[in-house]
Design a protein around this motif. Structure first.
Motif, PDB file in Angstrom:
ATOM      1  N   ASP A 127       0.843  -1.203   0.000  1.00  0.00           N
ATOM      2  CA  ASP A 127       0.000   0.000   0.000  1.00  0.00           C
ATOM      3  C   ASP A 127       0.877   1.252   0.000  1.00  0.00           C
ATOM      4  N   LYS A 128       0.252   2.418  -0.170  1.00  0.00           N
ATOM      5  CA  LYS A 128       1.009   3.674  -0.228  1.00  0.00           C
ATOM      6  C   LYS A 128       0.687   4.562   0.977  1.00  0.00           C
ATOM      7  N   PRO A 129       1.697   5.307   1.466  1.00  0.00           N
ATOM      8  CA  PRO A 129       1.459   6.201   2.611  1.00  0.00           C
ATOM      9  C   PRO A 129       0.535   7.363   2.258  1.00  0.00           C
ATOM     10  N   VAL A 184       0.827  10.532   2.099  1.00  0.00           N
ATOM     11  CA  VAL A 184       1.237  11.693   1.275  1.00  0.00           C
ATOM     12  C   VAL A 184       0.861  11.518  -0.200  1.00  0.00           C
ATOM     13  N   TYR A 185       0.720  10.259  -0.630  1.00  0.00           N
ATOM     14  CA  TYR A 185       0.309  10.027  -2.016  1.00  0.00           C
ATOM     15  C   TYR A 185      -1.114  10.547  -2.268  1.00  0.00           C
ATOM     16  N   ASP A 186      -1.933  10.612  -1.169  1.00  0.00           N
ATOM     17  CA  ASP A 186      -3.316  11.091  -1.326  1.00  0.00           C
ATOM     18  C   ASP A 186      -3.359  12.543  -1.784  1.00  0.00           C
ATOM     19  N   GLY A 222      -6.193   6.128  -9.423  1.00  0.00           N
ATOM     20  CA  GLY A 222      -4.994   5.935 -10.259  1.00  0.00           C
ATOM     21  C   GLY A 222      -4.076   4.888  -9.638  1.00  0.00           C
ATOM     22  N   LEU A 223      -3.312   4.187 -10.477  1.00  0.00           N
ATOM     23  CA  LEU A 223      -2.469   3.098  -9.961  1.00  0.00           C
ATOM     24  C   LEU A 223      -1.472   3.565  -8.907  1.00  0.00           C
ATOM     25  N   LEU A 224      -0.899   4.738  -9.122  1.00  0.00           N
ATOM     26  CA  LEU A 224       0.172   5.205  -8.239  1.00  0.00           C
ATOM     27  C   LEU A 224      -0.295   5.346  -6.796  1.00  0.00           C
ATOM     28  N   GLU A 245      -8.198  -1.983  -4.524  1.00  0.00           N
ATOM     29  CA  GLU A 245      -8.596  -1.422  -5.816  1.00  0.00           C
ATOM     30  C   GLU A 245      -7.420  -1.514  -6.805  1.00  0.00           C
ATOM     31  N   TRP A 246      -6.216  -1.192  -6.307  1.00  0.00           N
ATOM     32  CA  TRP A 246      -5.037  -1.215  -7.162  1.00  0.00           C
ATOM     33  C   TRP A 246      -4.861  -2.591  -7.837  1.00  0.00           C
ATOM     34  N   ARG A 247      -5.057  -3.678  -7.026  1.00  0.00           N
ATOM     35  CA  ARG A 247      -4.806  -5.034  -7.526  1.00  0.00           C
ATOM     36  C   ARG A 247      -5.677  -5.331  -8.757  1.00  0.00           C
ATOM     37  N   HIS A 299      -7.274  -3.059 -10.727  1.00  0.00           N
ATOM     38  CA  HIS A 299      -6.990  -2.150 -11.841  1.00  0.00           C
ATOM     39  C   HIS A 299      -5.663  -2.506 -12.517  1.00  0.00           C
ATOM     40  N   ARG A 300      -4.671  -2.868 -11.720  1.00  0.00           N
ATOM     41  CA  ARG A 300      -3.353  -3.161 -12.311  1.00  0.00           C
ATOM     42  C   ARG A 300      -3.460  -4.378 -13.240  1.00  0.00           C
ATOM     43  N   LYS A 301      -4.273  -5.356 -12.806  1.00  0.00           N
ATOM     44  CA  LYS A 301      -4.463  -6.558 -13.633  1.00  0.00           C
ATOM     45  C   LYS A 301      -5.106  -6.168 -14.970  1.00  0.00           C
ATOM     46  N   MET A 331       4.312  13.543 -25.864  1.00  0.00           N
ATOM     47  CA  MET A 331       4.254  12.076 -25.998  1.00  0.00           C
ATOM     48  C   MET A 331       3.151  11.500 -25.121  1.00  0.00           C
ATOM     49  N   ILE A 332       3.155  11.901 -23.855  1.00  0.00           N
ATOM     50  CA  ILE A 332       2.215  11.271 -22.919  1.00  0.00           C
ATOM     51  C   ILE A 332       0.775  11.699 -23.228  1.00  0.00           C
ATOM     52  N   CYS A 333       0.584  12.964 -23.641  1.00  0.00           N
ATOM     53  CA  CYS A 333      -0.781  13.413 -23.967  1.00  0.00           C
ATOM     54  C   CYS A 333      -1.283  12.705 -25.220  1.00  0.00           C
ATOM     55  N   ALA A 357       2.889  10.640 -13.664  1.00  0.00           N
ATOM     56  CA  ALA A 357       3.988   9.692 -13.415  1.00  0.00           C
ATOM     57  C   ALA A 357       4.957   9.619 -14.580  1.00  0.00           C
ATOM     58  N   GLY A 358       4.483   9.949 -15.793  1.00  0.00           N
ATOM     59  CA  GLY A 358       5.316   9.672 -16.962  1.00  0.00           C
ATOM     60  C   GLY A 358       5.958  10.870 -17.620  1.00  0.00           C
ATOM     61  N   ASN A 359       5.489  12.078 -17.298  1.00  0.00           N
ATOM     62  CA  ASN A 359       5.991  13.230 -18.048  1.00  0.00           C
ATOM     63  C   ASN A 359       7.271  13.807 -17.467  1.00  0.00           C
ATOM     64  N   PRO A 398       5.454  -6.393  -8.155  1.00  0.00           N
ATOM     65  CA  PRO A 398       4.181  -6.172  -8.859  1.00  0.00           C
ATOM     66  C   PRO A 398       3.727  -4.712  -8.868  1.00  0.00           C
ATOM     67  N   ARG A 399       4.184  -3.889  -7.890  1.00  0.00           N
ATOM     68  CA  ARG A 399       3.747  -2.481  -7.871  1.00  0.00           C
ATOM     69  C   ARG A 399       4.832  -1.561  -8.437  1.00  0.00           C
ATOM     70  N   GLY A 400       5.744  -2.129  -9.206  1.00  0.00           N
ATOM     71  CA  GLY A 400       6.751  -1.291  -9.865  1.00  0.00           C
ATOM     72  C   GLY A 400       6.114  -0.512 -11.005  1.00  0.00           C
ATOM     73  N   CYS A 401       6.924   0.357 -11.619  1.00  0.00           N
ATOM     74  CA  CYS A 401       6.422   1.261 -12.665  1.00  0.00           C
ATOM     75  C   CYS A 401       5.836   0.479 -13.852  1.00  0.00           C
ATOM     76  N   ILE A 402       4.595   0.776 -14.188  1.00  0.00           N
ATOM     77  CA  ILE A 402       3.956   0.105 -15.327  1.00  0.00           C
ATOM     78  C   ILE A 402       4.507   0.673 -16.645  1.00  0.00           C
TER      79      ILE A 402
HETATM   80  C1  HEM Z   1      12.171   7.777 -16.498  1.00  0.00           C
HETATM   81  C2  HEM Z   1      10.872   7.683 -16.363  1.00  0.00           C
HETATM   82  C3  HEM Z   1      10.171   7.050 -15.195  1.00  0.00           C
HETATM   83  C4  HEM Z   1      10.617   6.750 -13.945  1.00  0.00           C
HETATM   84  C5  HEM Z   1      12.005   6.984 -13.372  1.00  0.00           C
HETATM   85  C6  HEM Z   1       9.524   6.138 -13.226  1.00  0.00           C
HETATM   86  C7  HEM Z   1       9.610   5.655 -11.928  1.00  0.00           C
HETATM   87  C8  HEM Z   1       8.566   5.096 -11.246  1.00  0.00           C
HETATM   88  C9  HEM Z   1       8.637   4.637  -9.877  1.00  0.00           C
HETATM   89  C10 HEM Z   1       9.866   4.671  -9.000  1.00  0.00           C
HETATM   90  C11 HEM Z   1       7.412   4.182  -9.532  1.00  0.00           C
HETATM   91  C12 HEM Z   1       6.985   3.659  -8.172  1.00  0.00           C
HETATM   92  C13 HEM Z   1       6.620   4.875  -7.363  1.00  0.00           C
HETATM   93  C14 HEM Z   1       6.151   4.574  -5.977  1.00  0.00           C
HETATM   94  O1  HEM Z   1       5.995   3.414  -5.591  1.00  0.00           O
HETATM   95  O2  HEM Z   1       5.933   5.554  -5.271  1.00  0.00           O
HETATM   96  C15 HEM Z   1       6.555   4.357 -10.681  1.00  0.00           C
HETATM   97  C16 HEM Z   1       5.223   4.005 -10.706  1.00  0.00           C
HETATM   98  C17 HEM Z   1       4.405   4.257 -11.778  1.00  0.00           C
HETATM   99  N1  HEM Z   1       4.761   4.768 -13.005  1.00  0.00           N
HETATM  100 FE1  HEM Z   1       6.624   5.290 -13.580  1.00  0.00          FE
HETATM  101  N2  HEM Z   1       8.438   6.089 -14.044  1.00  0.00           N
HETATM  102  C18 HEM Z   1       8.788   6.621 -15.258  1.00  0.00           C
HETATM  103  C19 HEM Z   1       7.987   6.727 -16.374  1.00  0.00           C
HETATM  104  C20 HEM Z   1       6.676   6.369 -16.424  1.00  0.00           C
HETATM  105  C21 HEM Z   1       5.845   6.462 -17.601  1.00  0.00           C
HETATM  106  C22 HEM Z   1       6.325   6.955 -18.957  1.00  0.00           C
HETATM  107  C23 HEM Z   1       4.594   6.077 -17.228  1.00  0.00           C
HETATM  108  C24 HEM Z   1       3.335   5.984 -18.047  1.00  0.00           C
HETATM  109  C25 HEM Z   1       3.278   6.092 -19.327  1.00  0.00           C
HETATM  110  C26 HEM Z   1       4.644   5.725 -15.820  1.00  0.00           C
HETATM  111  C27 HEM Z   1       3.562   5.295 -15.079  1.00  0.00           C
HETATM  112  C28 HEM Z   1       3.644   4.856 -13.780  1.00  0.00           C
HETATM  113  C29 HEM Z   1       2.495   4.383 -13.024  1.00  0.00           C
HETATM  114  C30 HEM Z   1       1.065   4.320 -13.503  1.00  0.00           C
HETATM  115  C31 HEM Z   1       2.976   3.995 -11.774  1.00  0.00           C
HETATM  116  C32 HEM Z   1       2.174   3.376 -10.637  1.00  0.00           C
HETATM  117  C33 HEM Z   1       2.274   1.871 -10.775  1.00  0.00           C
HETATM  118  C34 HEM Z   1       1.492   1.089  -9.733  1.00  0.00           C
HETATM  119  O3  HEM Z   1       1.456   1.494  -8.549  1.00  0.00           O
HETATM  120  O4  HEM Z   1       0.930   0.057 -10.112  1.00  0.00           O
HETATM  121  N3  HEM Z   1       5.919   5.904 -15.375  1.00  0.00           N
HETATM  122  N4  HEM Z   1       7.273   4.904 -11.708  1.00  0.00           N
END
Ligand code: HEM
Length: 513
Positions: free
Chosen positions: A96-98, A100-102, A109-111, A117-119, A121-123, A175-177, A321-323, A456-460
Motif C-alpha cells: 500500500d502507499k502512505p 502523502v500520495y493522497d 490511479g495506480l500510483l 482497488e489497485w490489484r 486495476h493493475r491486472k 508524448m504522454i498526452c 507519473a510519466g511526463n 508487482p507495484r513497480g512502474c507500469i
Molecule cells: C524515467 C521515467 C520514469 C521513472 C524513473 C519512473 C519511476 C517510477 C517509480 C519509481 C514508480 C513507483 C513509485 C512509488 O511506488 O511511489 C513508478 C510508478 C508508476 N509509473 Fe513510472 N516512471 C517513469 C515513467 C513512467 C511512464 C512513462 C509512465 C506511463 C506512461 C509511468 C507510469 C507509472 C504508473 C502508472 C505507476 C504506478 C504503478 C502502480 O502502482 O501500479 N511511469 N514509476
C-alpha cells in the motif's frame, strides 16, 4: 487541580499507549540527534527538503540493513539492504502507499490507489503496456522528438548553453498526452491553460509533500496554494472531460450501430478489448497507435467498464507519473554525456551506425541500442528522478528480527541504494555505463537497482520510458555533440516531487557533421 490531574493522566496514558504501540521498533537503530519528545521531527522542521534528504542518505550509508526515523514517537522504517527491500517490494503486506500520495487526489490511479482497488486495476491495465501496443507508439515518439530537434536547431552552434529540460519537457508532455488522450489533443482549444494547469497542480502537490506544516487538510485549505491548485484542476478537468466524453460517445455510437445492424461487427482482441470490424485490421496488427483512453473505454475492469472518474484518474496518473520523470531523466542523461565525452562518442557511434540512411525506428533497432541503454541505466543509477518513495504496511511483515505491524510507513532511498559500495564496487560514485554489462548485472543483487521501483507495484511505464528515452537521446546524439562547463563533481540536487538538479542542465549543442 483536577485539570492538572486530568492532564497528567492523559499524558501518562499517551506515553503508555506509545510505548506499547511502537515497542516493535524500540531496538531498530535511530537517526541522531533524537529529541525525547519530537524525535527527529524537530531537526527536520529546521531543514529544507534537500537537507533532509542528505541526512537520510547519510543514515542509509551508516546503517547496513535497517534504521528508523522518528516523527515524535512514530517510527518510519528505512530498510537499506536489498534483501529487505526485495521483501517489501514483493509481499502484499507492504504494497500500500502512505498518506502523502493522497495529496495527488487521483484516488483510483495506480500510483495512489489503495491495495484492493489497485490489484484489480493493475491486472486490467497491465496488457495496455504490452510490447505490441508500445511499438504502435513509435511513430508518435518519433514525431514528438523531431519537433524537439527542430526547436534545438535554432541554438545549434551557439556559445550560450541551453537549458536542456526546457526542450525535453514539452517533448515528453506531448508524448504522454498523445498516447493517453489521442493525436490532436495538444492542438485543441484551451491546451495552453491545460499545460499551465498541470504545472501548477504538480508544483503545489510536490510543495505539500515536502512541507509537513501543510499536511493537515484544514491548514492547506487555507493557503493560496490550495486555491491555485483547485482553480488549475477545474481548468484541466474541463479540458480532459471533453476529450473523454467525446471518445466515449464515439465508442458507444459504434457499439450501438454494430448491435442495430446486427452484423456482429464488434469482436474482442487478445486482451478482451472491444474491437470493431472496420478497425479490426489496424487494431489487431497494431498499425494504429493504441491510445490509452480508447483502451480504458473498451477493456473490462473486473467484468465492468471503467467509470468516467476512474478513467480520468488513470489518465492524470499517467501524465503525472510519466511526463516530468522522463523529461528530467533525459536531461540528466544529456548532462552526464556532456560531462563524459568518451562515453558520448561511443554512444554517438552506435547511434550513427544503427540510424544510417535515416532508417525508421523499429522495435528491433531500439533493441540494438545496447550501449545507449547502458548509458540511460547508468544515468538512472546516479541521478534517479524517483529517488525516494514509500510503502505502507497493510499486514505484518518481518524485516530481519523486527516484526513491523500493519499501518506503518516504509521509506526507500534509491539514491543511496544505487551508490552502496557493497553492491556497486569501489567506483560506485563514478559514471560508468559498464556497470550494466550483462555479466555485472547477473552478479549483482536484483534489488540493488530500482529506478522504476520493483515487484508487482513497480512502474507500469518502465518500457514505455526506456523506448521514449532511447528515441530522444539517439536523435540528440545523431544531430549534436553535447558540451558543458559543469563538472561532474559539482552535480547537486534538490527535491520537488522528483529529484532535480539544484541548477539548470546547461548544455551547448555543436552540430555533428
Ligand atoms: C524515467 C521515467 C520514469 C521513472 C524513473 C519512473 C519511476 C517510477 C517509480 C519509481 C514508480 C513507483 C513509485 C512509488 O511506488 O511511489 C513508478 C510508478 C508508476 N509509473 Fe513510472 N516512471 C517513469 C515513467 C513512467 C511512464 C512513462 C509512465 C506511463 C506512461 C509511468 C507510469 C507509472 C504508473 C502508472 C505507476 C504506478 C504503478 C502502480 O502502482 O501500479 N511511469 N514509476
Amino acid at each position: 487541580m483536577i485539570t492538572l490531574l486530568l492532564l497528567g493522566f492523559g499524558a501518562l496514558s499517551l506515553y503508555v499507549y506509545c510505548k506499547i504501540k511502537f515497542k516493535f521498533a524500540e531496538k531498530i537503530p535511530c537517526v541522531e540527534p533524537l529529541h525525547p519528545i519530537f524525535g527527529n521531527g524537530l531537526e527536520f522542521a529546521q531543514k529544507n527538503s534537500y537537507e533532509i534528504f542528505k541526512s537520510i542518505t547519510r543514515a542509509y550509508k551508516d546503517n547496513k540493513r535497517i534504521f528508523k526515523l522518528c516523527f515524535g514517537p512514530i517510527p518510519v522504517i528505512c530498510p537499506t539492504h536489498p534483501d529487505l527491500i526485495q521483501k517489501i517490494m514483493t509481499e502484499p503486506a507492504s504494497m500500500d502507499k502512505p498518506f502523502v500520495y493522497d495529496f495527488m487526489r487521483v484516488d483510483h490511479g495506480l500510483l495512489t490507489a489503495q491495495y484492493d482497488e489497485w490489484r484489480v486495476h493493475r491486472k486490467a491495465l497491465n496488457p495496455t503496456f504490452n510490447t505490441r501496443i508500445l511499438n504502435s507508439f513509435i511513430p508518435i515518439f518519433t514525431d514528438c522528438v523531431s519537433k524537439m530537434i527542430a526547436n534545438m536547431e535554432k541554438h545549434a552552434g551557439d556559445e550560450k548553453p541551453i537549458n536542456m529540460l526546457e526542450f525535453t519537457s514539452p517533448c515528453t508532455l506531448e508524448m504522454i498526452c498523445r498516447t493517453s488522450l489521442g493525436g490532436k489533443v495538444l492542438e485543441r482549444e484551451g491546451k495552453q491553460e491545460f499545460i499551465e494547469g498541470l504545472e501548477i497542480i504538480l508544483h503545489n502537490v510536490g510543495l505539500r509533500m515536502f512541507n509537513a506544516n501543510l499536511y493537515p487538510d484544514f491548514v492547506y485549505k487555507n493557503t493560496r496554494f490550495y486555491k491555485a491548485e483547485m482553480d488549475a484542476r477545474k481548468i484541466c478537468y474541463a479540458f480532459t472531460d471533453k476529450v473523454i466524453r467525446e471518445k466515449r460517445a464515439k465508442f458507444e455510437e459504434k457499439l450501438r450501430s454494430s448491435v442495430d445492424s446486427n452484423n456482429n461487427s464488434a469482436v474482442s482482441d487478445e486482451n478482451g478489448n472491444v474491437v470493431f470490424a472496420d478497425e479490426e485490421d489496424d487494431m489487431l496488427s497494431y498499425k494504429k497507435p493504441q491510445i490509452f483512453v480508447d483502451q480504458l473505454l473498451t477493456i473490462p475492469n473486473d467484468g465492468k467498464p471503467f467509470t468516467h472518474e476512474e478513467i480520468t484518474d488513470h489518465i492524470y496518473t499517467m501524465i503525472a507519473a510519466g511526463n516530468e520523470t522522463s523529461a528530467t531523466q533525459a536531461a540528466h542523461a544529456c548532462l552526464l554525456l556532456a560531462m563524459h565525452p568518451e562515453v558520448q562518442e561511443r554512444a554517438a557511434a552506435e547511434v550513427r551506425d544503427l540510424l544510417a540512411d535515416d532508417v525508421e525506428y523499429t522495435h528491433e533497432i531500439l533493441k540494438q541500442m545496447e550501449y545507449l541503454e547502458r548509458v540511460i541505466k547508468e544515468s538512472q543509477r546516479l541521478c534517479p528522478v524517483a529517488a525516494v518513495y514509500g510503502r505502507k504496511t497493510i499486514g505484518t511483515i518481518q524485516l530481519d528480527e523486527y516484526v513491523i505491524p500493519k499501518g506503518f510507513i516504509l521509506l526507500l532511498n534509491v539514491f543511496a541504494l544505487h551508490r552502496q559500495k557493497e553492491h556497486w564496487g569501489p567506483n560506485a560514485d563514478k559514471f560508468d555505463p559498464d556497470h550494466f554489462l550483462p555479466e555485472r548485472v547477473k552478479a549483482r543483487h536484483p534489488y540493488a537497482y530500482l529506478p522504476f521501483s520493483g515487484g508487482p507495484r513497480g512502474c507500469i511505464g518502465s518500457r514505455y520510458a526506456m523506448m521514449s528515452l532511447k528515441i530522444i537521446l539517439s536523435q540528440i546524439l545523431k544531430n549534436y555533440r553535447l558540451t558543458t562547463d559543469i563538472p561532474y563533481e559539482k552535480m547537486d540536487f534538490k527535491f520537488k516531487v522528483s529529484m532535480h538538479l539544484s541548477f539548470e542542465h546547461l548544455i551547448r549543442l555543436e552540430p555533428r557533421a
